[in-house]
Motif scaffolding. Structure first.
Motif, PDB file in Angstrom:
ATOM      1  N   TYR A   1       6.726 -54.308  14.680  1.00 13.47           N
ATOM      2  CA  TYR A   1       5.952 -53.082  14.796  1.00 13.47           C
ATOM      3  C   TYR A   1       4.803 -53.051  13.797  1.00 13.47           C
ATOM      4  N   VAL A   2       4.992 -53.721  12.657  1.00  9.22           N
ATOM      5  CA  VAL A   2       3.969 -53.733  11.618  1.00  9.22           C
ATOM      6  C   VAL A   2       2.842 -54.693  11.966  1.00  9.22           C
ATOM      7  N   LYS A   3       3.192 -55.871  12.472  1.00 10.29           N
ATOM      8  CA  LYS A   3       2.214 -56.961  12.599  1.00 10.29           C
ATOM      9  C   LYS A   3       1.576 -57.092  13.972  1.00 10.29           C
ATOM     10  N   LYS A   4       2.292 -56.791  15.027  1.00  5.91           N
ATOM     11  CA  LYS A   4       1.806 -57.200  16.344  1.00  5.91           C
ATOM     12  C   LYS A   4       1.488 -56.058  17.293  1.00  5.91           C
ATOM     13  N   VAL A   5       2.027 -54.884  17.067  1.00  2.53           N
ATOM     14  CA  VAL A   5       1.936 -53.826  18.061  1.00  2.53           C
ATOM     15  C   VAL A   5       1.232 -52.606  17.463  1.00  2.53           C
TER      16      VAL A   5
ATOM     17  N   TRP B   1       2.777 -38.434   2.577  1.00  4.89           N
ATOM     18  CA  TRP B   1       1.567 -38.884   1.885  1.00  4.89           C
ATOM     19  C   TRP B   1       1.772 -40.270   1.286  1.00  4.89           C
ATOM     20  N   TRP B   2       2.918 -40.453   0.618  1.00  5.02           N
ATOM     21  CA  TRP B   2       3.219 -41.750  -0.003  1.00  5.02           C
ATOM     22  C   TRP B   2       3.312 -42.853   1.052  1.00  5.02           C
ATOM     23  N   PHE B   3       3.993 -42.574   2.152  1.00  3.01           N
ATOM     24  CA  PHE B   3       4.152 -43.564   3.211  1.00  3.01           C
ATOM     25  C   PHE B   3       2.803 -43.968   3.789  1.00  3.01           C
ATOM     26  N   GLN B   4       1.966 -43.000   4.097  1.00  2.18           N
ATOM     27  CA  GLN B   4       0.670 -43.282   4.701  1.00  2.18           C
ATOM     28  C   GLN B   4      -0.265 -44.020   3.741  1.00  2.18           C
ATOM     29  N   LYS B   5      -0.148 -43.719   2.455  1.00  3.32           N
ATOM     30  CA  LYS B   5      -1.000 -44.387   1.465  1.00  3.32           C
ATOM     31  C   LYS B   5      -0.576 -45.839   1.235  1.00  3.32           C
ATOM     32  N   THR B   6       0.709 -46.109   1.295  1.00  2.00           N
ATOM     33  CA  THR B   6       1.209 -47.450   0.962  1.00  2.00           C
ATOM     34  C   THR B   6       1.344 -48.359   2.179  1.00  2.00           C
ATOM     35  N   ARG B   7       1.279 -47.820   3.386  1.00  2.00           N
ATOM     36  CA  ARG B   7       1.524 -48.640   4.575  1.00  2.00           C
ATOM     37  C   ARG B   7       0.450 -49.688   4.805  1.00  2.00           C
ATOM     38  N   LYS B   8      -0.708 -49.541   4.169  1.00  2.00           N
ATOM     39  CA  LYS B   8      -1.772 -50.537   4.320  1.00  2.00           C
ATOM     40  C   LYS B   8      -1.358 -51.920   3.811  1.00  2.00           C
ATOM     41  N   GLY B   9      -0.399 -51.942   2.887  1.00  2.00           N
ATOM     42  CA  GLY B   9       0.038 -53.219   2.329  1.00  2.00           C
ATOM     43  C   GLY B   9       1.260 -53.814   2.995  1.00  2.00           C
ATOM     44  N   PHE B  10       1.840 -53.110   3.991  1.00  2.00           N
ATOM     45  CA  PHE B  10       3.066 -53.596   4.634  1.00  2.00           C
ATOM     46  C   PHE B  10       2.875 -54.987   5.251  1.00  2.00           C
ATOM     47  N   ALA B  11       1.789 -55.152   5.992  1.00  2.00           N
ATOM     48  CA  ALA B  11       1.562 -56.412   6.700  1.00  2.00           C
ATOM     49  C   ALA B  11       1.437 -57.589   5.726  1.00  2.00           C
ATOM     50  N   ASP B  12       0.800 -57.376   4.576  1.00  2.00           N
ATOM     51  CA  ASP B  12       0.643 -58.452   3.606  1.00  2.00           C
ATOM     52  C   ASP B  12       1.976 -58.852   2.993  1.00  2.00           C
ATOM     53  N   VAL B  13       2.812 -57.871   2.701  1.00  2.00           N
ATOM     54  CA  VAL B  13       4.109 -58.166   2.055  1.00  2.00           C
ATOM     55  C   VAL B  13       5.086 -58.792   3.040  1.00  2.00           C
ATOM     56  N   LEU B  14       5.083 -58.289   4.268  1.00  2.00           N
ATOM     57  CA  LEU B  14       6.029 -58.777   5.258  1.00  2.00           C
ATOM     58  C   LEU B  14       5.560 -60.065   5.926  1.00  2.00           C
TER      59      LEU B  14
ATOM     60  N   ALA C   1      11.451 -45.678   2.692  1.00  6.37           N
ATOM     61  CA  ALA C   1      11.072 -46.690   3.686  1.00  6.37           C
ATOM     62  C   ALA C   1       9.881 -47.496   3.198  1.00  6.37           C
ATOM     63  N   ALA C   2       8.906 -46.814   2.598  1.00  2.28           N
ATOM     64  CA  ALA C   2       7.735 -47.515   2.062  1.00  2.28           C
ATOM     65  C   ALA C   2       8.099 -48.309   0.817  1.00  2.28           C
ATOM     66  N   LEU C   3       8.863 -47.700  -0.076  1.00  2.68           N
ATOM     67  CA  LEU C   3       9.225 -48.379  -1.314  1.00  2.68           C
ATOM     68  C   LEU C   3      10.103 -49.593  -1.049  1.00  2.68           C
ATOM     69  N   GLY C   4      10.944 -49.508  -0.011  1.00  2.00           N
ATOM     70  CA  GLY C   4      11.838 -50.614   0.320  1.00  2.00           C
ATOM     71  C   GLY C   4      11.114 -51.872   0.746  1.00  2.00           C
TER      72      GLY C   4
END
Length: 276
Positions: free
Chosen positions: A112-116, A263-276, A179-182
């Motif tokens: 869901y993070v990378k492809k869709v 707010w925290w989730f939306q601010k940090t989600r930009k880095g999800f794809a790089d970490v995962l 969820a974001a911190l994890g």
């Protein structure tokens, strides 16, 4: 879709996201509930058997082994103790289910993070919806037990959704945050299980608030679950209307936690794809 783009972070965006994606949330929640028991012989019946089994175990340990009593009357039975105990288990279980699952929500849905093109912020709503379903099953078991034992249950039971509303918003807020911190700190998943177990014994699940000495009682009242558990018992067991001023304050606190978590989730989600 650019995974690094900015996403709306305000409270209005939080509610709009839920409303616009309500059908998807419903479908994913339903799929998750059905999928949990897919392949088992009795299927969804496990959702009824699990709370009943845990209720019997806790009731035996506390009311038979430790001779615990709630002190509501001189003729209090083990069944009365079990019903009162069950309310605390339901409230704690709702919160614990969301918190324990939250750190793995993004990690377990990498596609869901990378492809869709997918609204990641709804994943905690799905987890909350699943937890609410199991809580509803447990409340149904509780009301049936009251009907069998006492031949009635109070009309104030209809007020339970209003009592649980502050907890719902607080749970979704913590779920967004965890969820974001994890994604960035994988140890969070281990910590939450310990935290919710400790919280169960630091909440009035197995004992009334009045059983504690005054200094400890003041500390217990700082636990956000204390108010929800006590007010839930009022409407489900004792037939009393809840403390509306306290619930309004709790609701404001829950909304604040939800808005902050979103707010925290939306601010940090930009880095999800790089970490995962």
């Amino acid at each position: 879709m650019n995974p690094h783009q900015d996403h709306p972070t305000g409270p209005v965006a939080m509610f709009l996201s839920f409303w616009h994606n309500r059908q998807l949330i419903w479908q994913m929640t339903r799929r998750e509930i059905v999928g949990r028991y897919r392949g088992s012989i009795i299927g969804l019946a496990w959702s009824f058997l699990n709370p009943i089994l845990m209720l019997f175990i806790y009731t035996f340990v506390f009311s038979v082994v430790f001779k615990a009593r709630w002190g509501i009357s001189g003729e209090e039975s083990k069944a009365d103790f079990a019903i009162i105990l069950f309310v605390g288990m339901i409230v704690h279980g709702l919160f614990a289910e969301c918190i324990n699952r939250a750190p793995g929500l993004i990690i377990s849905n990498v596609n869901y993070v990378k492809k869709v093109v997918f609204p990641l912020e709804i994943l905690p709503w799905v987890a909350l919806g699943s937890a609410l379903f199991y809580s509803l099953v447990s409340v149904t078991v509780l009301l049936l037990a009251q009907l069998i034992i006492n031949q009635t249950f109070p009309w104030t039971s209809l007020l339970l959704p209003l009592v649980l509303l502050p907890l719902v918003f607080a749970s979704i807020g913590f779920a967004w945050f965890l969820a974001a911190l994890g994604v960035y700190v994988r140890d969070i998943g281990q910590v939450t299980g310990i935290f919710t177990t400790i919280l169960m014994f630091l909440s009035p699940v197995f004992y009334p608030v009045s059983a504690l000495p005054k200094p400890y009682r003041d500390w217990l009242n700082l636990n956000p679950l204390t108010l929800i558990i006590e007010e839930s018992r009022k409407v489900l067991i004792f037939g009393s209307v809840p403390d509306w001023p306290s619930l309004c304050i709790a609701l404001l606190a829950g909304l604040t936690i939800a808005a902050t978590g979103f707010w925290w989730f939306q601010k940090t989600r930009k880095g999800f794809a790089d970490v995962l």
